[in-house]
Each structure stands twice: as structure tokens, then as C-alpha cells.
Scaffold this motif. Structure first.
Motif, PDB file in Angstrom:
ATOM      1  N   SER A  94       0.803  -1.146  -0.174  1.00 19.13           N
ATOM      2  CA  SER A  94       0.003  -0.041   0.066  1.00 19.13           C
ATOM      3  C   SER A  94       0.916   1.078   0.070  1.00 19.13           C
ATOM      4  N   PRO A  95       0.475   2.286  -0.590  1.00 19.09           N
ATOM      5  CA  PRO A  95       1.119   3.556  -0.662  1.00 19.09           C
ATOM      6  C   PRO A  95       1.302   4.058   0.960  1.00 19.09           C
ATOM      7  N   LEU A  96       0.385   3.643   1.639  1.00 20.04           N
ATOM      8  CA  LEU A  96       0.438   4.239   3.128  1.00 20.04           C
ATOM      9  C   LEU A  96       1.695   3.385   3.780  1.00 20.04           C
ATOM     10  N   ASP A  97       2.058   2.356   3.543  1.00 15.68           N
ATOM     11  CA  ASP A  97       3.174   1.540   3.793  1.00 15.68           C
ATOM     12  C   ASP A  97       4.464   2.557   4.020  1.00 15.68           C
ATOM     13  N   SER A 108       6.732   4.643   6.880  1.00 20.93           N
ATOM     14  CA  SER A 108       8.090   4.651   6.755  1.00 20.93           C
ATOM     15  C   SER A 108       8.935   5.916   6.747  1.00 20.93           C
ATOM     16  N   TRP A 109       8.378   6.726   5.642  1.00 22.72           N
ATOM     17  CA  TRP A 109       8.880   7.985   5.493  1.00 22.72           C
ATOM     18  C   TRP A 109       8.621   8.940   6.842  1.00 22.72           C
ATOM     19  N   MET A 162      11.275  10.923   9.291  1.00 19.74           N
ATOM     20  CA  MET A 162      11.341  12.347   9.375  1.00 19.74           C
ATOM     21  C   MET A 162      11.537  12.639  10.864  1.00 19.74           C
ATOM     22  N   SER A 163      10.836  11.877  11.741  1.00 17.58           N
ATOM     23  CA  SER A 163      10.740  11.825  13.107  1.00 17.58           C
ATOM     24  C   SER A 163      12.198  11.590  13.673  1.00 17.58           C
TER      25      SER A 163
END
Length: 146
Positions: free
Chosen positions: A5-8, A12-13, A17-18
Motif C-alpha cells: 500500500s502507498p500508506l506503508d 516509513s517516511w 522524518m521523526s
């Protein structure tokens, strides 16, 4: 075959960033650290008694010739600029290092500050400014209601 899924990839992104923000916060600090050289505003303490206001300013590394203190209207201004040049000759080369540091701070004085009676002293990197207080022009009086 499982489809991603694009949400996966977004999750991760966001994790990446965090981690980068946490690393930056560790490097930059919270913003609440005490003033140190290189910052553009020195930390001050302001105290008062019946006769005067006393402003104490930490200015490590500055000499009294590097600092200007002046008052305009009811605002006390502190400005400092410093340029150090160090030249060291070693073997067959010359090493030159320069530092430049400047800072300024503005303090709005209370209404009873006597802007004509201000003194400043400098001792061991600490600037001490004393501002006398004036008596109010009118001490006030009771107004009868008719």
C-alpha cells in the motif's frame, strides 16, 4: 504476491522524518539554554529597590570598549561588537583565524526611570547598569464627588 500500500511507504517516511527531527533537536537544543558566545542576545537580570533599577548583563569575552549603552525615549539599548584576529606562524605556513561576534538588547524602562541618571560599569565580563528612579510628578490626591 502481496501488493504494498502507498500508506506503508508513507509510514516509513514519517518514521524517518521523526528521527531526523529528534537528531536536529539534540543538536540545536531546546532554545532554553543560557546565553553563550555566538548568540545575538545576552541574558539579563533586572532588580529594583526604592531608589533605582539595576540591570546585570553577562557579556563574556567582551571588553568595555566593545560595548555601547544608550537610552532613547524610555528604551535602554545595549549593543556590542567584537572582532578578534589571531595570527600564528608555524613552520612554513601562516594560520589565520577570525571571529566576529555582535549582539544587541533593548529594554523598555519603567515610567519612573530617570533616563538622565544612568551609570554603567564593567567587571570580569559582567555589565552592570544602574538607572535611578524619579519621584512621580504628581503624588495624586483624592477627588471629592459632588
Amino acid at each position: 504476491m502481496d501488493r504494498q500500500s502507498p500508506l506503508d511507504s508513507m509510514e516509513s517516511w514519517f518514521e524517518q522524518m521523526s528521527k531526523q527531527f529528534e537528531t536536529a533537536a539534540d543538536r540545536w537544543g531546546t532554545g532554553l539554554e543560557p546565553w553563550s558566545q555566538g548568540m545575538d542576545q545576552p541574558r539579563i537580570d533586572v532588580a529594583e529597590d526604592d531608589d533605582q533599577y539595576v540591570i546585570v548583563v553577562d557579556m563574556p569575552g567582551f571588553g568595555k570598549d566593545d560595548i555601547e549603552v544608550y537610552v532613547t525615549d524610555n528604551t535602554l539599548a545595549i549593543e556590542a561588537e567584537q572582532r578578534d584576529e589571531l595570527t600564528t606562524e608555524e613552520a612554513t605556513y601562516i594560520q589565520q583565524e577570525r571571529t566576529h561576534q555582535s549582539l544587541s538588547r533593548r529594554i523598555t524602562l519603567p515610567g519612573d526611570a530617570d533616563t538622565e541618571d544612568i551609570t554603567a560599569t564593567m567587571d570580569d565580563g559582567v555589565l552592570r547598569i544602574t538607572v535611578a528612579r524619579v519621584e512621580p510628578l504628581d503624588s495624586g490626591h483624592q477627588i471629592d464627588i459632588e
